[in-house]
Design a protein around this motif. Structure first.
Motif, PDB file in Angstrom:
ATOM      1  N   PHE A  59       0.839  -1.194   0.000  1.00 50.77           N
ATOM      2  CA  PHE A  59       0.000   0.000   0.000  1.00 50.77           C
ATOM      3  C   PHE A  59       0.880   1.252   0.000  1.00 50.77           C
ATOM      4  N   VAL A  60       0.452   2.275  -0.713  1.00 51.60           N
ATOM      5  CA  VAL A  60       1.254   3.487  -0.851  1.00 51.60           C
ATOM      6  C   VAL A  60       0.389   4.732  -0.653  1.00 51.60           C
ATOM      7  N   CYS A  61       0.901   5.683   0.114  1.00 49.96           N
ATOM      8  CA  CYS A  61       0.274   7.006   0.215  1.00 49.96           C
ATOM      9  C   CYS A  61       1.378   8.051   0.205  1.00 49.96           C
ATOM     10  N   GLY A  89       2.604  -4.875   3.249  1.00 49.96           N
ATOM     11  CA  GLY A  89       3.446  -3.773   3.690  1.00 49.96           C
ATOM     12  C   GLY A  89       2.915  -2.446   3.183  1.00 49.96           C
ATOM     13  N   SER A  90       3.628  -1.374   3.519  1.00 54.71           N
ATOM     14  CA  SER A  90       3.226  -0.050   3.047  1.00 54.71           C
ATOM     15  C   SER A  90       4.441   0.862   2.985  1.00 54.71           C
ATOM     16  N   ALA A  91       4.279   1.956   2.245  1.00 56.63           N
ATOM     17  CA  ALA A  91       5.353   2.942   2.101  1.00 56.63           C
ATOM     18  C   ALA A  91       4.740   4.250   1.636  1.00 56.63           C
ATOM     19  N   GLY A  92       5.537   5.317   1.678  1.00 59.44           N
ATOM     20  CA  GLY A  92       5.063   6.622   1.244  1.00 59.44           C
ATOM     21  C   GLY A  92       5.958   7.212   0.174  1.00 59.44           C
ATOM     22  N   VAL A  93       5.365   7.927  -0.778  1.00 57.78           N
ATOM     23  CA  VAL A  93       6.178   8.523  -1.838  1.00 57.78           C
ATOM     24  C   VAL A  93       7.099   9.603  -1.273  1.00 57.78           C
ATOM     25  N   HIS A  94       6.702  10.195  -0.149  1.00 63.18           N
ATOM     26  CA  HIS A  94       7.563  11.109   0.593  1.00 63.18           C
ATOM     27  C   HIS A  94       7.595  10.637   2.045  1.00 63.18           C
ATOM     28  N   GLY A  95       7.935   9.394   2.204  1.00 65.24           N
ATOM     29  CA  GLY A  95       7.841   8.755   3.516  1.00 65.24           C
ATOM     30  C   GLY A  95       8.626   9.444   4.611  1.00 65.24           C
ATOM     31  N   HIS A  96       8.041   9.494   5.795  1.00 68.20           N
ATOM     32  CA  HIS A  96       8.709  10.002   6.982  1.00 68.20           C
ATOM     33  C   HIS A  96       9.422   8.828   7.639  1.00 68.20           C
ATOM     34  N   ASP A  97      10.575   8.456   7.107  1.00 69.41           N
ATOM     35  CA  ASP A  97      11.268   7.247   7.544  1.00 69.41           C
ATOM     36  C   ASP A  97      11.422   7.183   9.061  1.00 69.41           C
ATOM     37  N   PHE A 101       4.829  -0.493  14.104  1.00 72.90           N
ATOM     38  CA  PHE A 101       4.878   0.119  12.775  1.00 72.90           C
ATOM     39  C   PHE A 101       5.864   1.285  12.736  1.00 72.90           C
ATOM     40  N   THR A 102       6.645   1.378  11.646  1.00 74.14           N
ATOM     41  CA  THR A 102       7.465   2.553  11.371  1.00 74.14           C
ATOM     42  C   THR A 102       7.364   2.885   9.887  1.00 74.14           C
ATOM     43  N   ALA A 103       7.263   4.163   9.580  1.00 75.82           N
ATOM     44  CA  ALA A 103       7.088   4.611   8.204  1.00 75.82           C
ATOM     45  C   ALA A 103       8.371   4.421   7.394  1.00 75.82           C
ATOM     46  N   ARG A 104       8.205   4.315   6.081  1.00 79.51           N
ATOM     47  CA  ARG A 104       9.354   4.188   5.190  1.00 79.51           C
ATOM     48  C   ARG A 104       9.020   4.822   3.831  1.00 79.51           C
ATOM     49  N   THR A 105      10.063   5.153   3.093  1.00 82.37           N
ATOM     50  CA  THR A 105       9.910   5.774   1.780  1.00 82.37           C
ATOM     51  C   THR A 105       9.844   4.712   0.693  1.00 82.37           C
ATOM     52  N   LEU A 106       8.942   4.912  -0.253  1.00 79.55           N
ATOM     53  CA  LEU A 106       8.791   3.983  -1.368  1.00 79.55           C
ATOM     54  C   LEU A 106      10.056   3.953  -2.220  1.00 79.55           C
ATOM     55  N   THR A 107      10.487   2.756  -2.601  1.00 77.59           N
ATOM     56  CA  THR A 107      11.664   2.593  -3.458  1.00 77.59           C
ATOM     57  C   THR A 107      11.312   1.722  -4.665  1.00 77.59           C
ATOM     58  N   ALA A 108      12.131   1.788  -5.681  1.00 79.00           N
ATOM     59  CA  ALA A 108      11.919   0.967  -6.876  1.00 79.00           C
ATOM     60  C   ALA A 108      11.897  -0.528  -6.551  1.00 79.00           C
ATOM     61  N   PRO A 109      12.814  -1.044  -5.717  1.00 78.00           N
ATOM     62  CA  PRO A 109      12.745  -2.474  -5.391  1.00 78.00           C
ATOM     63  C   PRO A 109      11.434  -2.884  -4.730  1.00 78.00           C
ATOM     64  N   ALA A 147       8.989  -3.203  -7.562  1.00 83.30           N
ATOM     65  CA  ALA A 147       9.339  -4.331  -8.425  1.00 83.30           C
ATOM     66  C   ALA A 147       9.009  -5.673  -7.778  1.00 83.30           C
ATOM     67  N   GLU A 148       9.222  -5.778  -6.468  1.00 84.22           N
ATOM     68  CA  GLU A 148       9.028  -7.053  -5.778  1.00 84.22           C
ATOM     69  C   GLU A 148       7.568  -7.335  -5.436  1.00 84.22           C
ATOM     70  N   ALA A 149       6.732  -6.309  -5.416  1.00 87.88           N
ATOM     71  CA  ALA A 149       5.328  -6.500  -5.054  1.00 87.88           C
ATOM     72  C   ALA A 149       4.564  -7.193  -6.177  1.00 87.88           C
ATOM     73  N   ASP A 150       3.568  -7.983  -5.804  1.00 91.33           N
ATOM     74  CA  ASP A 150       2.656  -8.572  -6.779  1.00 91.33           C
ATOM     75  C   ASP A 150       1.502  -7.620  -7.080  1.00 91.33           C
ATOM     76  N   LEU A 151       1.186  -6.768  -6.114  1.00 84.70           N
ATOM     77  CA  LEU A 151       0.108  -5.798  -6.262  1.00 84.70           C
ATOM     78  C   LEU A 151       0.448  -4.566  -5.437  1.00 84.70           C
ATOM     79  N   VAL A 152       0.365  -3.405  -6.070  1.00 86.15           N
ATOM     80  CA  VAL A 152       0.591  -2.127  -5.394  1.00 86.15           C
ATOM     81  C   VAL A 152      -0.721  -1.356  -5.425  1.00 86.15           C
ATOM     82  N   LEU A 153      -1.249  -1.025  -4.251  1.00 85.51           N
ATOM     83  CA  LEU A 153      -2.493  -0.272  -4.146  1.00 85.51           C
ATOM     84  C   LEU A 153      -2.211   1.078  -3.500  1.00 85.51           C
ATOM     85  N   THR A 154      -2.614   2.143  -4.174  1.00 86.14           N
ATOM     86  CA  THR A 154      -2.279   3.494  -3.719  1.00 86.14           C
ATOM     87  C   THR A 154      -3.514   4.256  -3.269  1.00 86.14           C
TER      88      THR A 154
END
Length: 199
Positions: A10-12, A43-51, A73-81, A84-91
């Protein structure tokens, strides 16, 4: 089983409100349906994640009101890997979808907004998903949903989930309800049975 694991991401924006709420809701509902964590990685990540940041306390409260109590839970920034590794990305929004695809252009067929995927999933013939586990069913679900793009119009609410950040508590509660409703059918199709809220 680990090699067949279905990876759901999941991505926000900052990974402190919408995407972690979706992550925790999905994880709790799958667990309630008896799906082992080894079969579906959420899992989840943010395009401007507050790592390293914690989830917004109002998001935690909104989840608790739905019977979900996240921890660790701890926030993280979205990365290309990650994409690439996800089967489904929901934003949460279309701009997050665009950001994920920009990172990994070939991933466009597996990146959707949460509301977009919910609408498409309602039109997927479940018989086409087969009788396998969540990994096989999930990948078939994504494939068939991608084929329906451009055929099924957006739902009445559009594709974006409003950002509750900085808003009152009821904005977070509304956001959780929207996400939970949107995930119900995709999660049912993924695991072959309806994930019910815990008592």
């Amino acid at each position: 089983m680990a090699d067949d694991r279905f990876r759901l991401l999941f991505v926000c924006t900052a990974n402190i409100c919408r995407s972690p709420m979706a992550e925790q809701l999905a994880r709790a509902r799958l667990r309630a349906a008896g799906v082992p964590a080894a079969e579906v990685d959420v899992g989840s990540a943010g395009v401007h994640g507050h790592d390293g940041a914690a989830m917004d306390p109002r998001a935690v409260a909104a989840l608790a009101a739905r019977g979900v109590r996240p921890d660790g839970f701890t926030a993280r920034t979205l990365t290309a890997p990650m994409v690439a590794e996800a089967d489904l990305v929901l934003t949460a929004q279309r701009r997050h979808r665009a950001a994920a695809v920009t990172l990994v252009p070939p991933a466009h067929a597996k990146v959707f907004t949460i509301l977009e995927f919910a609408e498409l999933a309602r039109h997927v013939d479940e018989a086409r998903l087969g009788a396998g586990g969540p990994g096989a069913r999930g990948r078939e679900l994504v494939r068939h949903a991608a084929k329906l793009r451009g055929v099924i119009p957006p739902g009445e609410t559009g594709d974006d989930i409003p950002d509750p950040y900085g808003g009152p508590g009821h904005a977070f509660a509304d956001c959780v309800r929207i996400i939970e409703s949107a995930l119900t059918e995709p999660l049912r199709l993924l695991c072959g049975r309806t994930p019910v809220p815990p008592p």
